[in-house]
Design a protein around this motif. Structure first.
Motif, PDB file in Angstrom:
ATOM      1  N   SER A   1       4.654   0.475   2.950  1.00  0.00           N
ATOM      2  CA  SER A   1       3.299  -0.009   3.227  1.00  0.00           C
ATOM      3  C   SER A   1       2.334   1.155   3.424  1.00  0.00           C
ATOM      4  O   SER A   1       1.180   1.095   2.990  1.00  0.00           O
ATOM      5  CB  SER A   1       3.301  -0.891   4.475  1.00  0.00           C
ATOM      6  N   LEU A   2       2.796   2.238   4.070  1.00  0.00           N
ATOM      7  CA  LEU A   2       1.926   3.405   4.264  1.00  0.00           C
ATOM      8  C   LEU A   2       1.590   4.072   2.933  1.00  0.00           C
ATOM      9  O   LEU A   2       0.460   4.527   2.726  1.00  0.00           O
ATOM     10  CB  LEU A   2       2.597   4.414   5.197  1.00  0.00           C
ATOM     11  N   PHE A   3       2.551   4.122   2.023  1.00  0.00           N
ATOM     12  CA  PHE A   3       2.282   4.691   0.698  1.00  0.00           C
ATOM     13  C   PHE A   3       1.259   3.841  -0.054  1.00  0.00           C
ATOM     14  O   PHE A   3       0.410   4.361  -0.772  1.00  0.00           O
ATOM     15  CB  PHE A   3       3.581   4.808  -0.103  1.00  0.00           C
ATOM     16  N   VAL A   4       1.345   2.522   0.111  1.00  0.00           N
ATOM     17  CA  VAL A   4       0.354   1.623  -0.507  1.00  0.00           C
ATOM     18  C   VAL A   4      -1.023   1.887   0.080  1.00  0.00           C
ATOM     19  O   VAL A   4      -2.023   1.954  -0.647  1.00  0.00           O
ATOM     20  CB  VAL A   4       0.760   0.154  -0.305  1.00  0.00           C
ATOM     21  N   VAL A   5      -1.102   2.046   1.397  1.00  0.00           N
ATOM     22  CA  VAL A   5      -2.380   2.344   2.050  1.00  0.00           C
ATOM     23  C   VAL A   5      -2.936   3.667   1.550  1.00  0.00           C
ATOM     24  O   VAL A   5      -4.134   3.780   1.265  1.00  0.00           O
ATOM     25  CB  VAL A   5      -2.208   2.379   3.585  1.00  0.00           C
ATOM     26  N   LEU A   6      -2.076   4.674   1.437  1.00  0.00           N
ATOM     27  CA  LEU A   6      -2.513   5.983   0.939  1.00  0.00           C
ATOM     28  C   LEU A   6      -3.077   5.858  -0.467  1.00  0.00           C
ATOM     29  O   LEU A   6      -4.143   6.434  -0.785  1.00  0.00           O
ATOM     30  CB  LEU A   6      -1.341   6.962   0.958  1.00  0.00           C
TER      31      LEU A   6
END
Length: 297
Positions: free
Chosen positions: A19-24
């Protein structure tokens, strides 16, 4: 069950890294028009992400409460299993002669039932711990059972009937034992209900989408019109809070999945094992299960 107040960073990161990679990726993509087409760029009012953020907070709060209720219900059920398992053996000792061999047989069966119920709920091999606790003849009978814990309870009720037919139990004693067996059966059914009742997946997907929209709108507002080296960490930290709380709620909603957030059914079963062996006079007791990491199973 998580037993330490501080979670390892590695565990937290593993839970939400995708999810953090998607946000990035979202932040970097939304910054492209700001960097290269700033003269055509129209900023979004900060009230939009603010309103969305409040809505997300309410939804996450609701989901955390509902998930914790499921987890806590599972823990209360296993607390009842502890009490009823002890009660069963105490009743057998009180209602029958102390040298009755059936007490030890039923005590070992009850230990086996606790281990088997926990393993069945987690989708593990229900026969793993049975060989030392149940006779080969009874194991053969259980091989035909689709629900092994229910099969063990059936053996227990057969033994109660046998004790009554032999005159080792009077009518009152039999009724008391039947009530205890009824409570154990009800506890098993409650665990199976939690296990088989799926939390709506569309709810989680909608909440996930709302968090991503929040990041998009927030990155396009005037207060966040900063250097990319400042904006990216700020948005990652803000989204991390929402994402981790949502993930924690997701884990808690299923307390029998063989995960660190599980109800510690193996540890509870070992406690029952120790208690019952003490009640029947054994001194060679298994050791309690202790947390080897930040959680106990």
């Amino acid at each position: 069950m998580i037993v330490k107040p501080v979670l390892p960073f590695k565990y937290v990161f593993e839970e939400i890294k995708i999810s953090l990679f998607v946000v990035l990726a979202i932040v970097l993509v939304t910054d492209i028009p700001v960097i290269f087409f700033s003269h055509h760029y129209s900023e979004i009012p900060v009230t939009i992400p603010t309103t969305l953020g409040i809505a997300i907070s309410i939804l996450i709060s609701f989901k955390v409460n509902q998930s914790y209720d499921r987890w806590w219900e599972a823990r209360k059920i296993w607390g009842a299993i502890v009490n009823d398992s002890r009660t069963l053996i105490l009743q057998l000792k009180m209602y029958t002669e102390s040298d009755n061999s059936m007490i030890k047989t039923m005590a070992y069966r009850q230990i086996a039932w606790c281990y088997t119920l926990g393993q069945s709920l987690r989708g593990q091999d229900p026969y793993e711990n049975l060989k030392e606790l149940i006779s080969d003849e009874e194991l053969k009978k259980l091989q035909d059972q689709k629900n092994v814990p229910l099969g063990i309870l059936d053996l227990q009720t057969d033994s109660i009937k046998e004790l009554y037919d032999k005159g080792d139990l009077d009518k009152f004693s039999r009724l008391q034992l039947e009530e205890t067996m009824e409570r154990l059966t009800a506890s098993m059914g409650k665990c199976e209900r939690i296990k088989n009742t799926v939390f709506p997946t569309t709810y989680r997907k909608g909440l996930h989408l709302a968090i991503y929209l929040f990041v998009i709108f927030l990155s396009l507002t005037e207060p966040l019109n900063l250097s990319i080296f400042i904006e990216v960490p700020v948005l990652l930290i803000l989204s991390l809070v929402f994402l981790f709380l949502e993930k924690a709620a997701f884990r808690l909603q299923d307390p029998f999945e063989n995960l660190p957030t599980d109800t510690p059914v193996t540890s509870i079963s070992r406690t029952i094992d120790i208690n019952i062996r003490q009640l029947i006079g054994e001194t060679d007791l298994p050791k309690p299960i202790v947390a080897e990491d930040f959680y106990i199973m």
